[in-house]
Design an enzyme around this catalytic site. Structure first.
Site, PDB file in Angstrom:
ATOM      1  N   HIS A  18       0.842  -1.207   0.000  1.00  0.00           N
ATOM      2  CA  HIS A  18       0.000   0.000   0.000  1.00  0.00           C
ATOM      3  C   HIS A  18       0.876   1.256   0.000  1.00  0.00           C
ATOM      4  O   HIS A  18       0.610   2.215  -0.715  1.00  0.00           O
ATOM      5  CB  HIS A  18      -0.856   0.067   1.271  1.00  0.00           C
ATOM      6  CG  HIS A  18      -1.981  -0.916   1.351  1.00  0.00           C
ATOM      7  ND1 HIS A  18      -2.143  -1.778   2.411  1.00  0.00           N
ATOM      8  CD2 HIS A  18      -3.021  -1.160   0.528  1.00  0.00           C
ATOM      9  CE1 HIS A  18      -3.231  -2.508   2.239  1.00  0.00           C
ATOM     10  NE2 HIS A  18      -3.786  -2.155   1.100  1.00  0.00           N
ATOM     11  N   LYS A  42     -18.127  -6.437   5.316  1.00  0.00           N
ATOM     12  CA  LYS A  42     -16.774  -6.986   5.432  1.00  0.00           C
ATOM     13  C   LYS A  42     -16.431  -7.234   6.891  1.00  0.00           C
ATOM     14  O   LYS A  42     -16.840  -6.475   7.765  1.00  0.00           O
ATOM     15  CB  LYS A  42     -15.749  -6.020   4.821  1.00  0.00           C
ATOM     16  CG  LYS A  42     -15.710  -6.067   3.306  1.00  0.00           C
ATOM     17  CD  LYS A  42     -14.466  -5.390   2.770  1.00  0.00           C
ATOM     18  CE  LYS A  42     -14.467  -5.411   1.252  1.00  0.00           C
ATOM     19  NZ  LYS A  42     -13.327  -4.709   0.675  1.00  0.00           N
ATOM     20  N   ARG A  90      -2.188  -5.786  -8.752  1.00  0.00           N
ATOM     21  CA  ARG A  90      -1.152  -6.785  -8.487  1.00  0.00           C
ATOM     22  C   ARG A  90      -1.108  -7.872  -9.545  1.00  0.00           C
ATOM     23  O   ARG A  90      -0.077  -8.235 -10.042  1.00  0.00           O
ATOM     24  CB  ARG A  90      -1.378  -7.454  -7.125  1.00  0.00           C
ATOM     25  CG  ARG A  90      -0.880  -6.640  -5.977  1.00  0.00           C
ATOM     26  CD  ARG A  90      -1.515  -7.062  -4.708  1.00  0.00           C
ATOM     27  NE  ARG A  90      -2.949  -6.821  -4.752  1.00  0.00           N
ATOM     28  CZ  ARG A  90      -3.748  -6.900  -3.723  1.00  0.00           C
ATOM     29  NH1 ARG A  90      -3.276  -7.279  -2.564  1.00  0.00           N
ATOM     30  NH2 ARG A  90      -5.026  -6.633  -3.835  1.00  0.00           N
ATOM     31  N   SER A 128      -3.088  -7.642   2.520  1.00  0.00           N
ATOM     32  CA  SER A 128      -3.394  -7.596   3.960  1.00  0.00           C
ATOM     33  C   SER A 128      -3.785  -8.991   4.446  1.00  0.00           C
ATOM     34  O   SER A 128      -3.437  -9.387   5.560  1.00  0.00           O
ATOM     35  CB  SER A 128      -4.536  -6.618   4.230  1.00  0.00           C
ATOM     36  OG  SER A 128      -4.172  -5.319   3.839  1.00  0.00           O
TER      37      SER A 128
HETATM   38  P1  ADP Z   1      -9.884  -3.218  -0.907  1.00  0.00           P
HETATM   39  O1  ADP Z   1     -10.700  -4.026   0.046  1.00  0.00           O
HETATM   40  O2  ADP Z   1     -10.550  -1.936  -1.319  1.00  0.00           O
HETATM   41  O3  ADP Z   1      -9.327  -3.978  -2.091  1.00  0.00           O
HETATM   42  P2  ADP Z   1      -7.147  -3.221   0.120  1.00  0.00           P
HETATM   43  O4  ADP Z   1      -6.653  -2.585   1.367  1.00  0.00           O
HETATM   44  O5  ADP Z   1      -7.031  -4.686   0.006  1.00  0.00           O
HETATM   45  O6  ADP Z   1      -8.649  -2.716  -0.020  1.00  0.00           O
HETATM   46  O7  ADP Z   1      -6.418  -2.574  -1.127  1.00  0.00           O
HETATM   47  C1  ADP Z   1      -6.489  -1.189  -1.392  1.00  0.00           C
HETATM   48  C2  ADP Z   1      -5.811  -0.907  -2.707  1.00  0.00           C
HETATM   49  O8  ADP Z   1      -4.402  -1.159  -2.597  1.00  0.00           O
HETATM   50  C3  ADP Z   1      -6.296  -1.802  -3.848  1.00  0.00           C
HETATM   51  O9  ADP Z   1      -6.336  -1.039  -5.038  1.00  0.00           O
HETATM   52  C4  ADP Z   1      -5.255  -2.870  -3.941  1.00  0.00           C
HETATM   53  O10 ADP Z   1      -5.150  -3.426  -5.237  1.00  0.00           O
HETATM   54  C5  ADP Z   1      -4.001  -2.071  -3.592  1.00  0.00           C
HETATM   55  N1  ADP Z   1      -2.950  -2.937  -3.073  1.00  0.00           N
HETATM   56  C6  ADP Z   1      -2.961  -3.715  -1.969  1.00  0.00           C
HETATM   57  N2  ADP Z   1      -1.807  -4.394  -1.827  1.00  0.00           N
HETATM   58  C7  ADP Z   1      -1.023  -4.034  -2.880  1.00  0.00           C
HETATM   59  C8  ADP Z   1       0.303  -4.402  -3.332  1.00  0.00           C
HETATM   60  N3  ADP Z   1       1.020  -5.300  -2.674  1.00  0.00           N
HETATM   61  N4  ADP Z   1       0.754  -3.824  -4.474  1.00  0.00           N
HETATM   62  C9  ADP Z   1      -0.007  -2.928  -5.143  1.00  0.00           C
HETATM   63  N5  ADP Z   1      -1.259  -2.560  -4.791  1.00  0.00           N
HETATM   64  C10 ADP Z   1      -1.764  -3.096  -3.679  1.00  0.00           C
END
Ligand code: ADP
Length: 159
Positions: A18, A42, A90, A128
């Protein structure tokens, strides 16, 4: 004029993946509003306040604002005067739902662009969920999350 974008997500918890997306987005935008989602459908490990607190601690010195939202993302973006939504990509598995959300958001407000930032190779496996699973099993989290977040995960799982 300040170029403002919104970076929405669950951030449950915030990872180095992130943060990498955030820092790269800050090369394009002057300021980023990190919007912590509170979706009643969620199941989060951390409360919205805990998630916001971790983000605040690990984004010190960056031009960000941290807020939470539980309604329509596009309304939240408009209210904050953001002109873009930042999302990370990703793998192909991210693409389908992101594509749908981006098209839907464009329909709702064609003035707000969704900008995708491609993950760095070293973070392409990082989510996460995987971090929570590893922490729950007592595994080391080297390089996956900032040390403050690792501490909070250890507290949650009492390791
Ligand atoms: P959501 O539930 O909205 O997907 P996340 O916290 O899982 O929330 O992810 C928020 C954003 O960050 C998303 O666009 C996700 O693709 C991006 N993201 C999460 N981890 C990574 C990573 N390792 N590399 C690039 N983008 C990431």
């Amino acid at each position: 004029m300040t170029k403002l974008a919104i970076y929405p997500g669950s951030f449950d918890p915030v990872t180095n993946g992130h943060l990498d997306v955030l820092k790269r987005a800050l090369k394009i935008f002057d300021k980023i509003i990190i919007a912590v989602g509170e979706n009643p459908n969620k199941n989060y490990l951390f409360t919205a306040d805990e998630r916001k607190d971790m983000i605040k601690k690990v984004t010190k010195g960056l031009n960000v604002e941290i807020d939470h939202f539980n309604g329509l993302l596009i309304d939240f973006a408009k209210k904050g005067k953001a002109t873009a939504i930042i999302r990370g990509l990703r793998a192909v598995s991210d693409f389908d739902s992101e594509f749908q959300a981006a098209l839907m958001n464009r329909k709702l407000d064609p003035n707000i662009e969704t900008i995708f930032i491609m993950t760095r190779g070293m973070y392409c496996y990082l989510s996460s969920s995987i971090v929570k699973e590893a922490a729950s099993l007592g595994s080391k989290l080297n390089g996956m999350v900032p040390s403050y977040v690792e501490k909070k995960l250890r507290e949650k799982f009492k390791h």
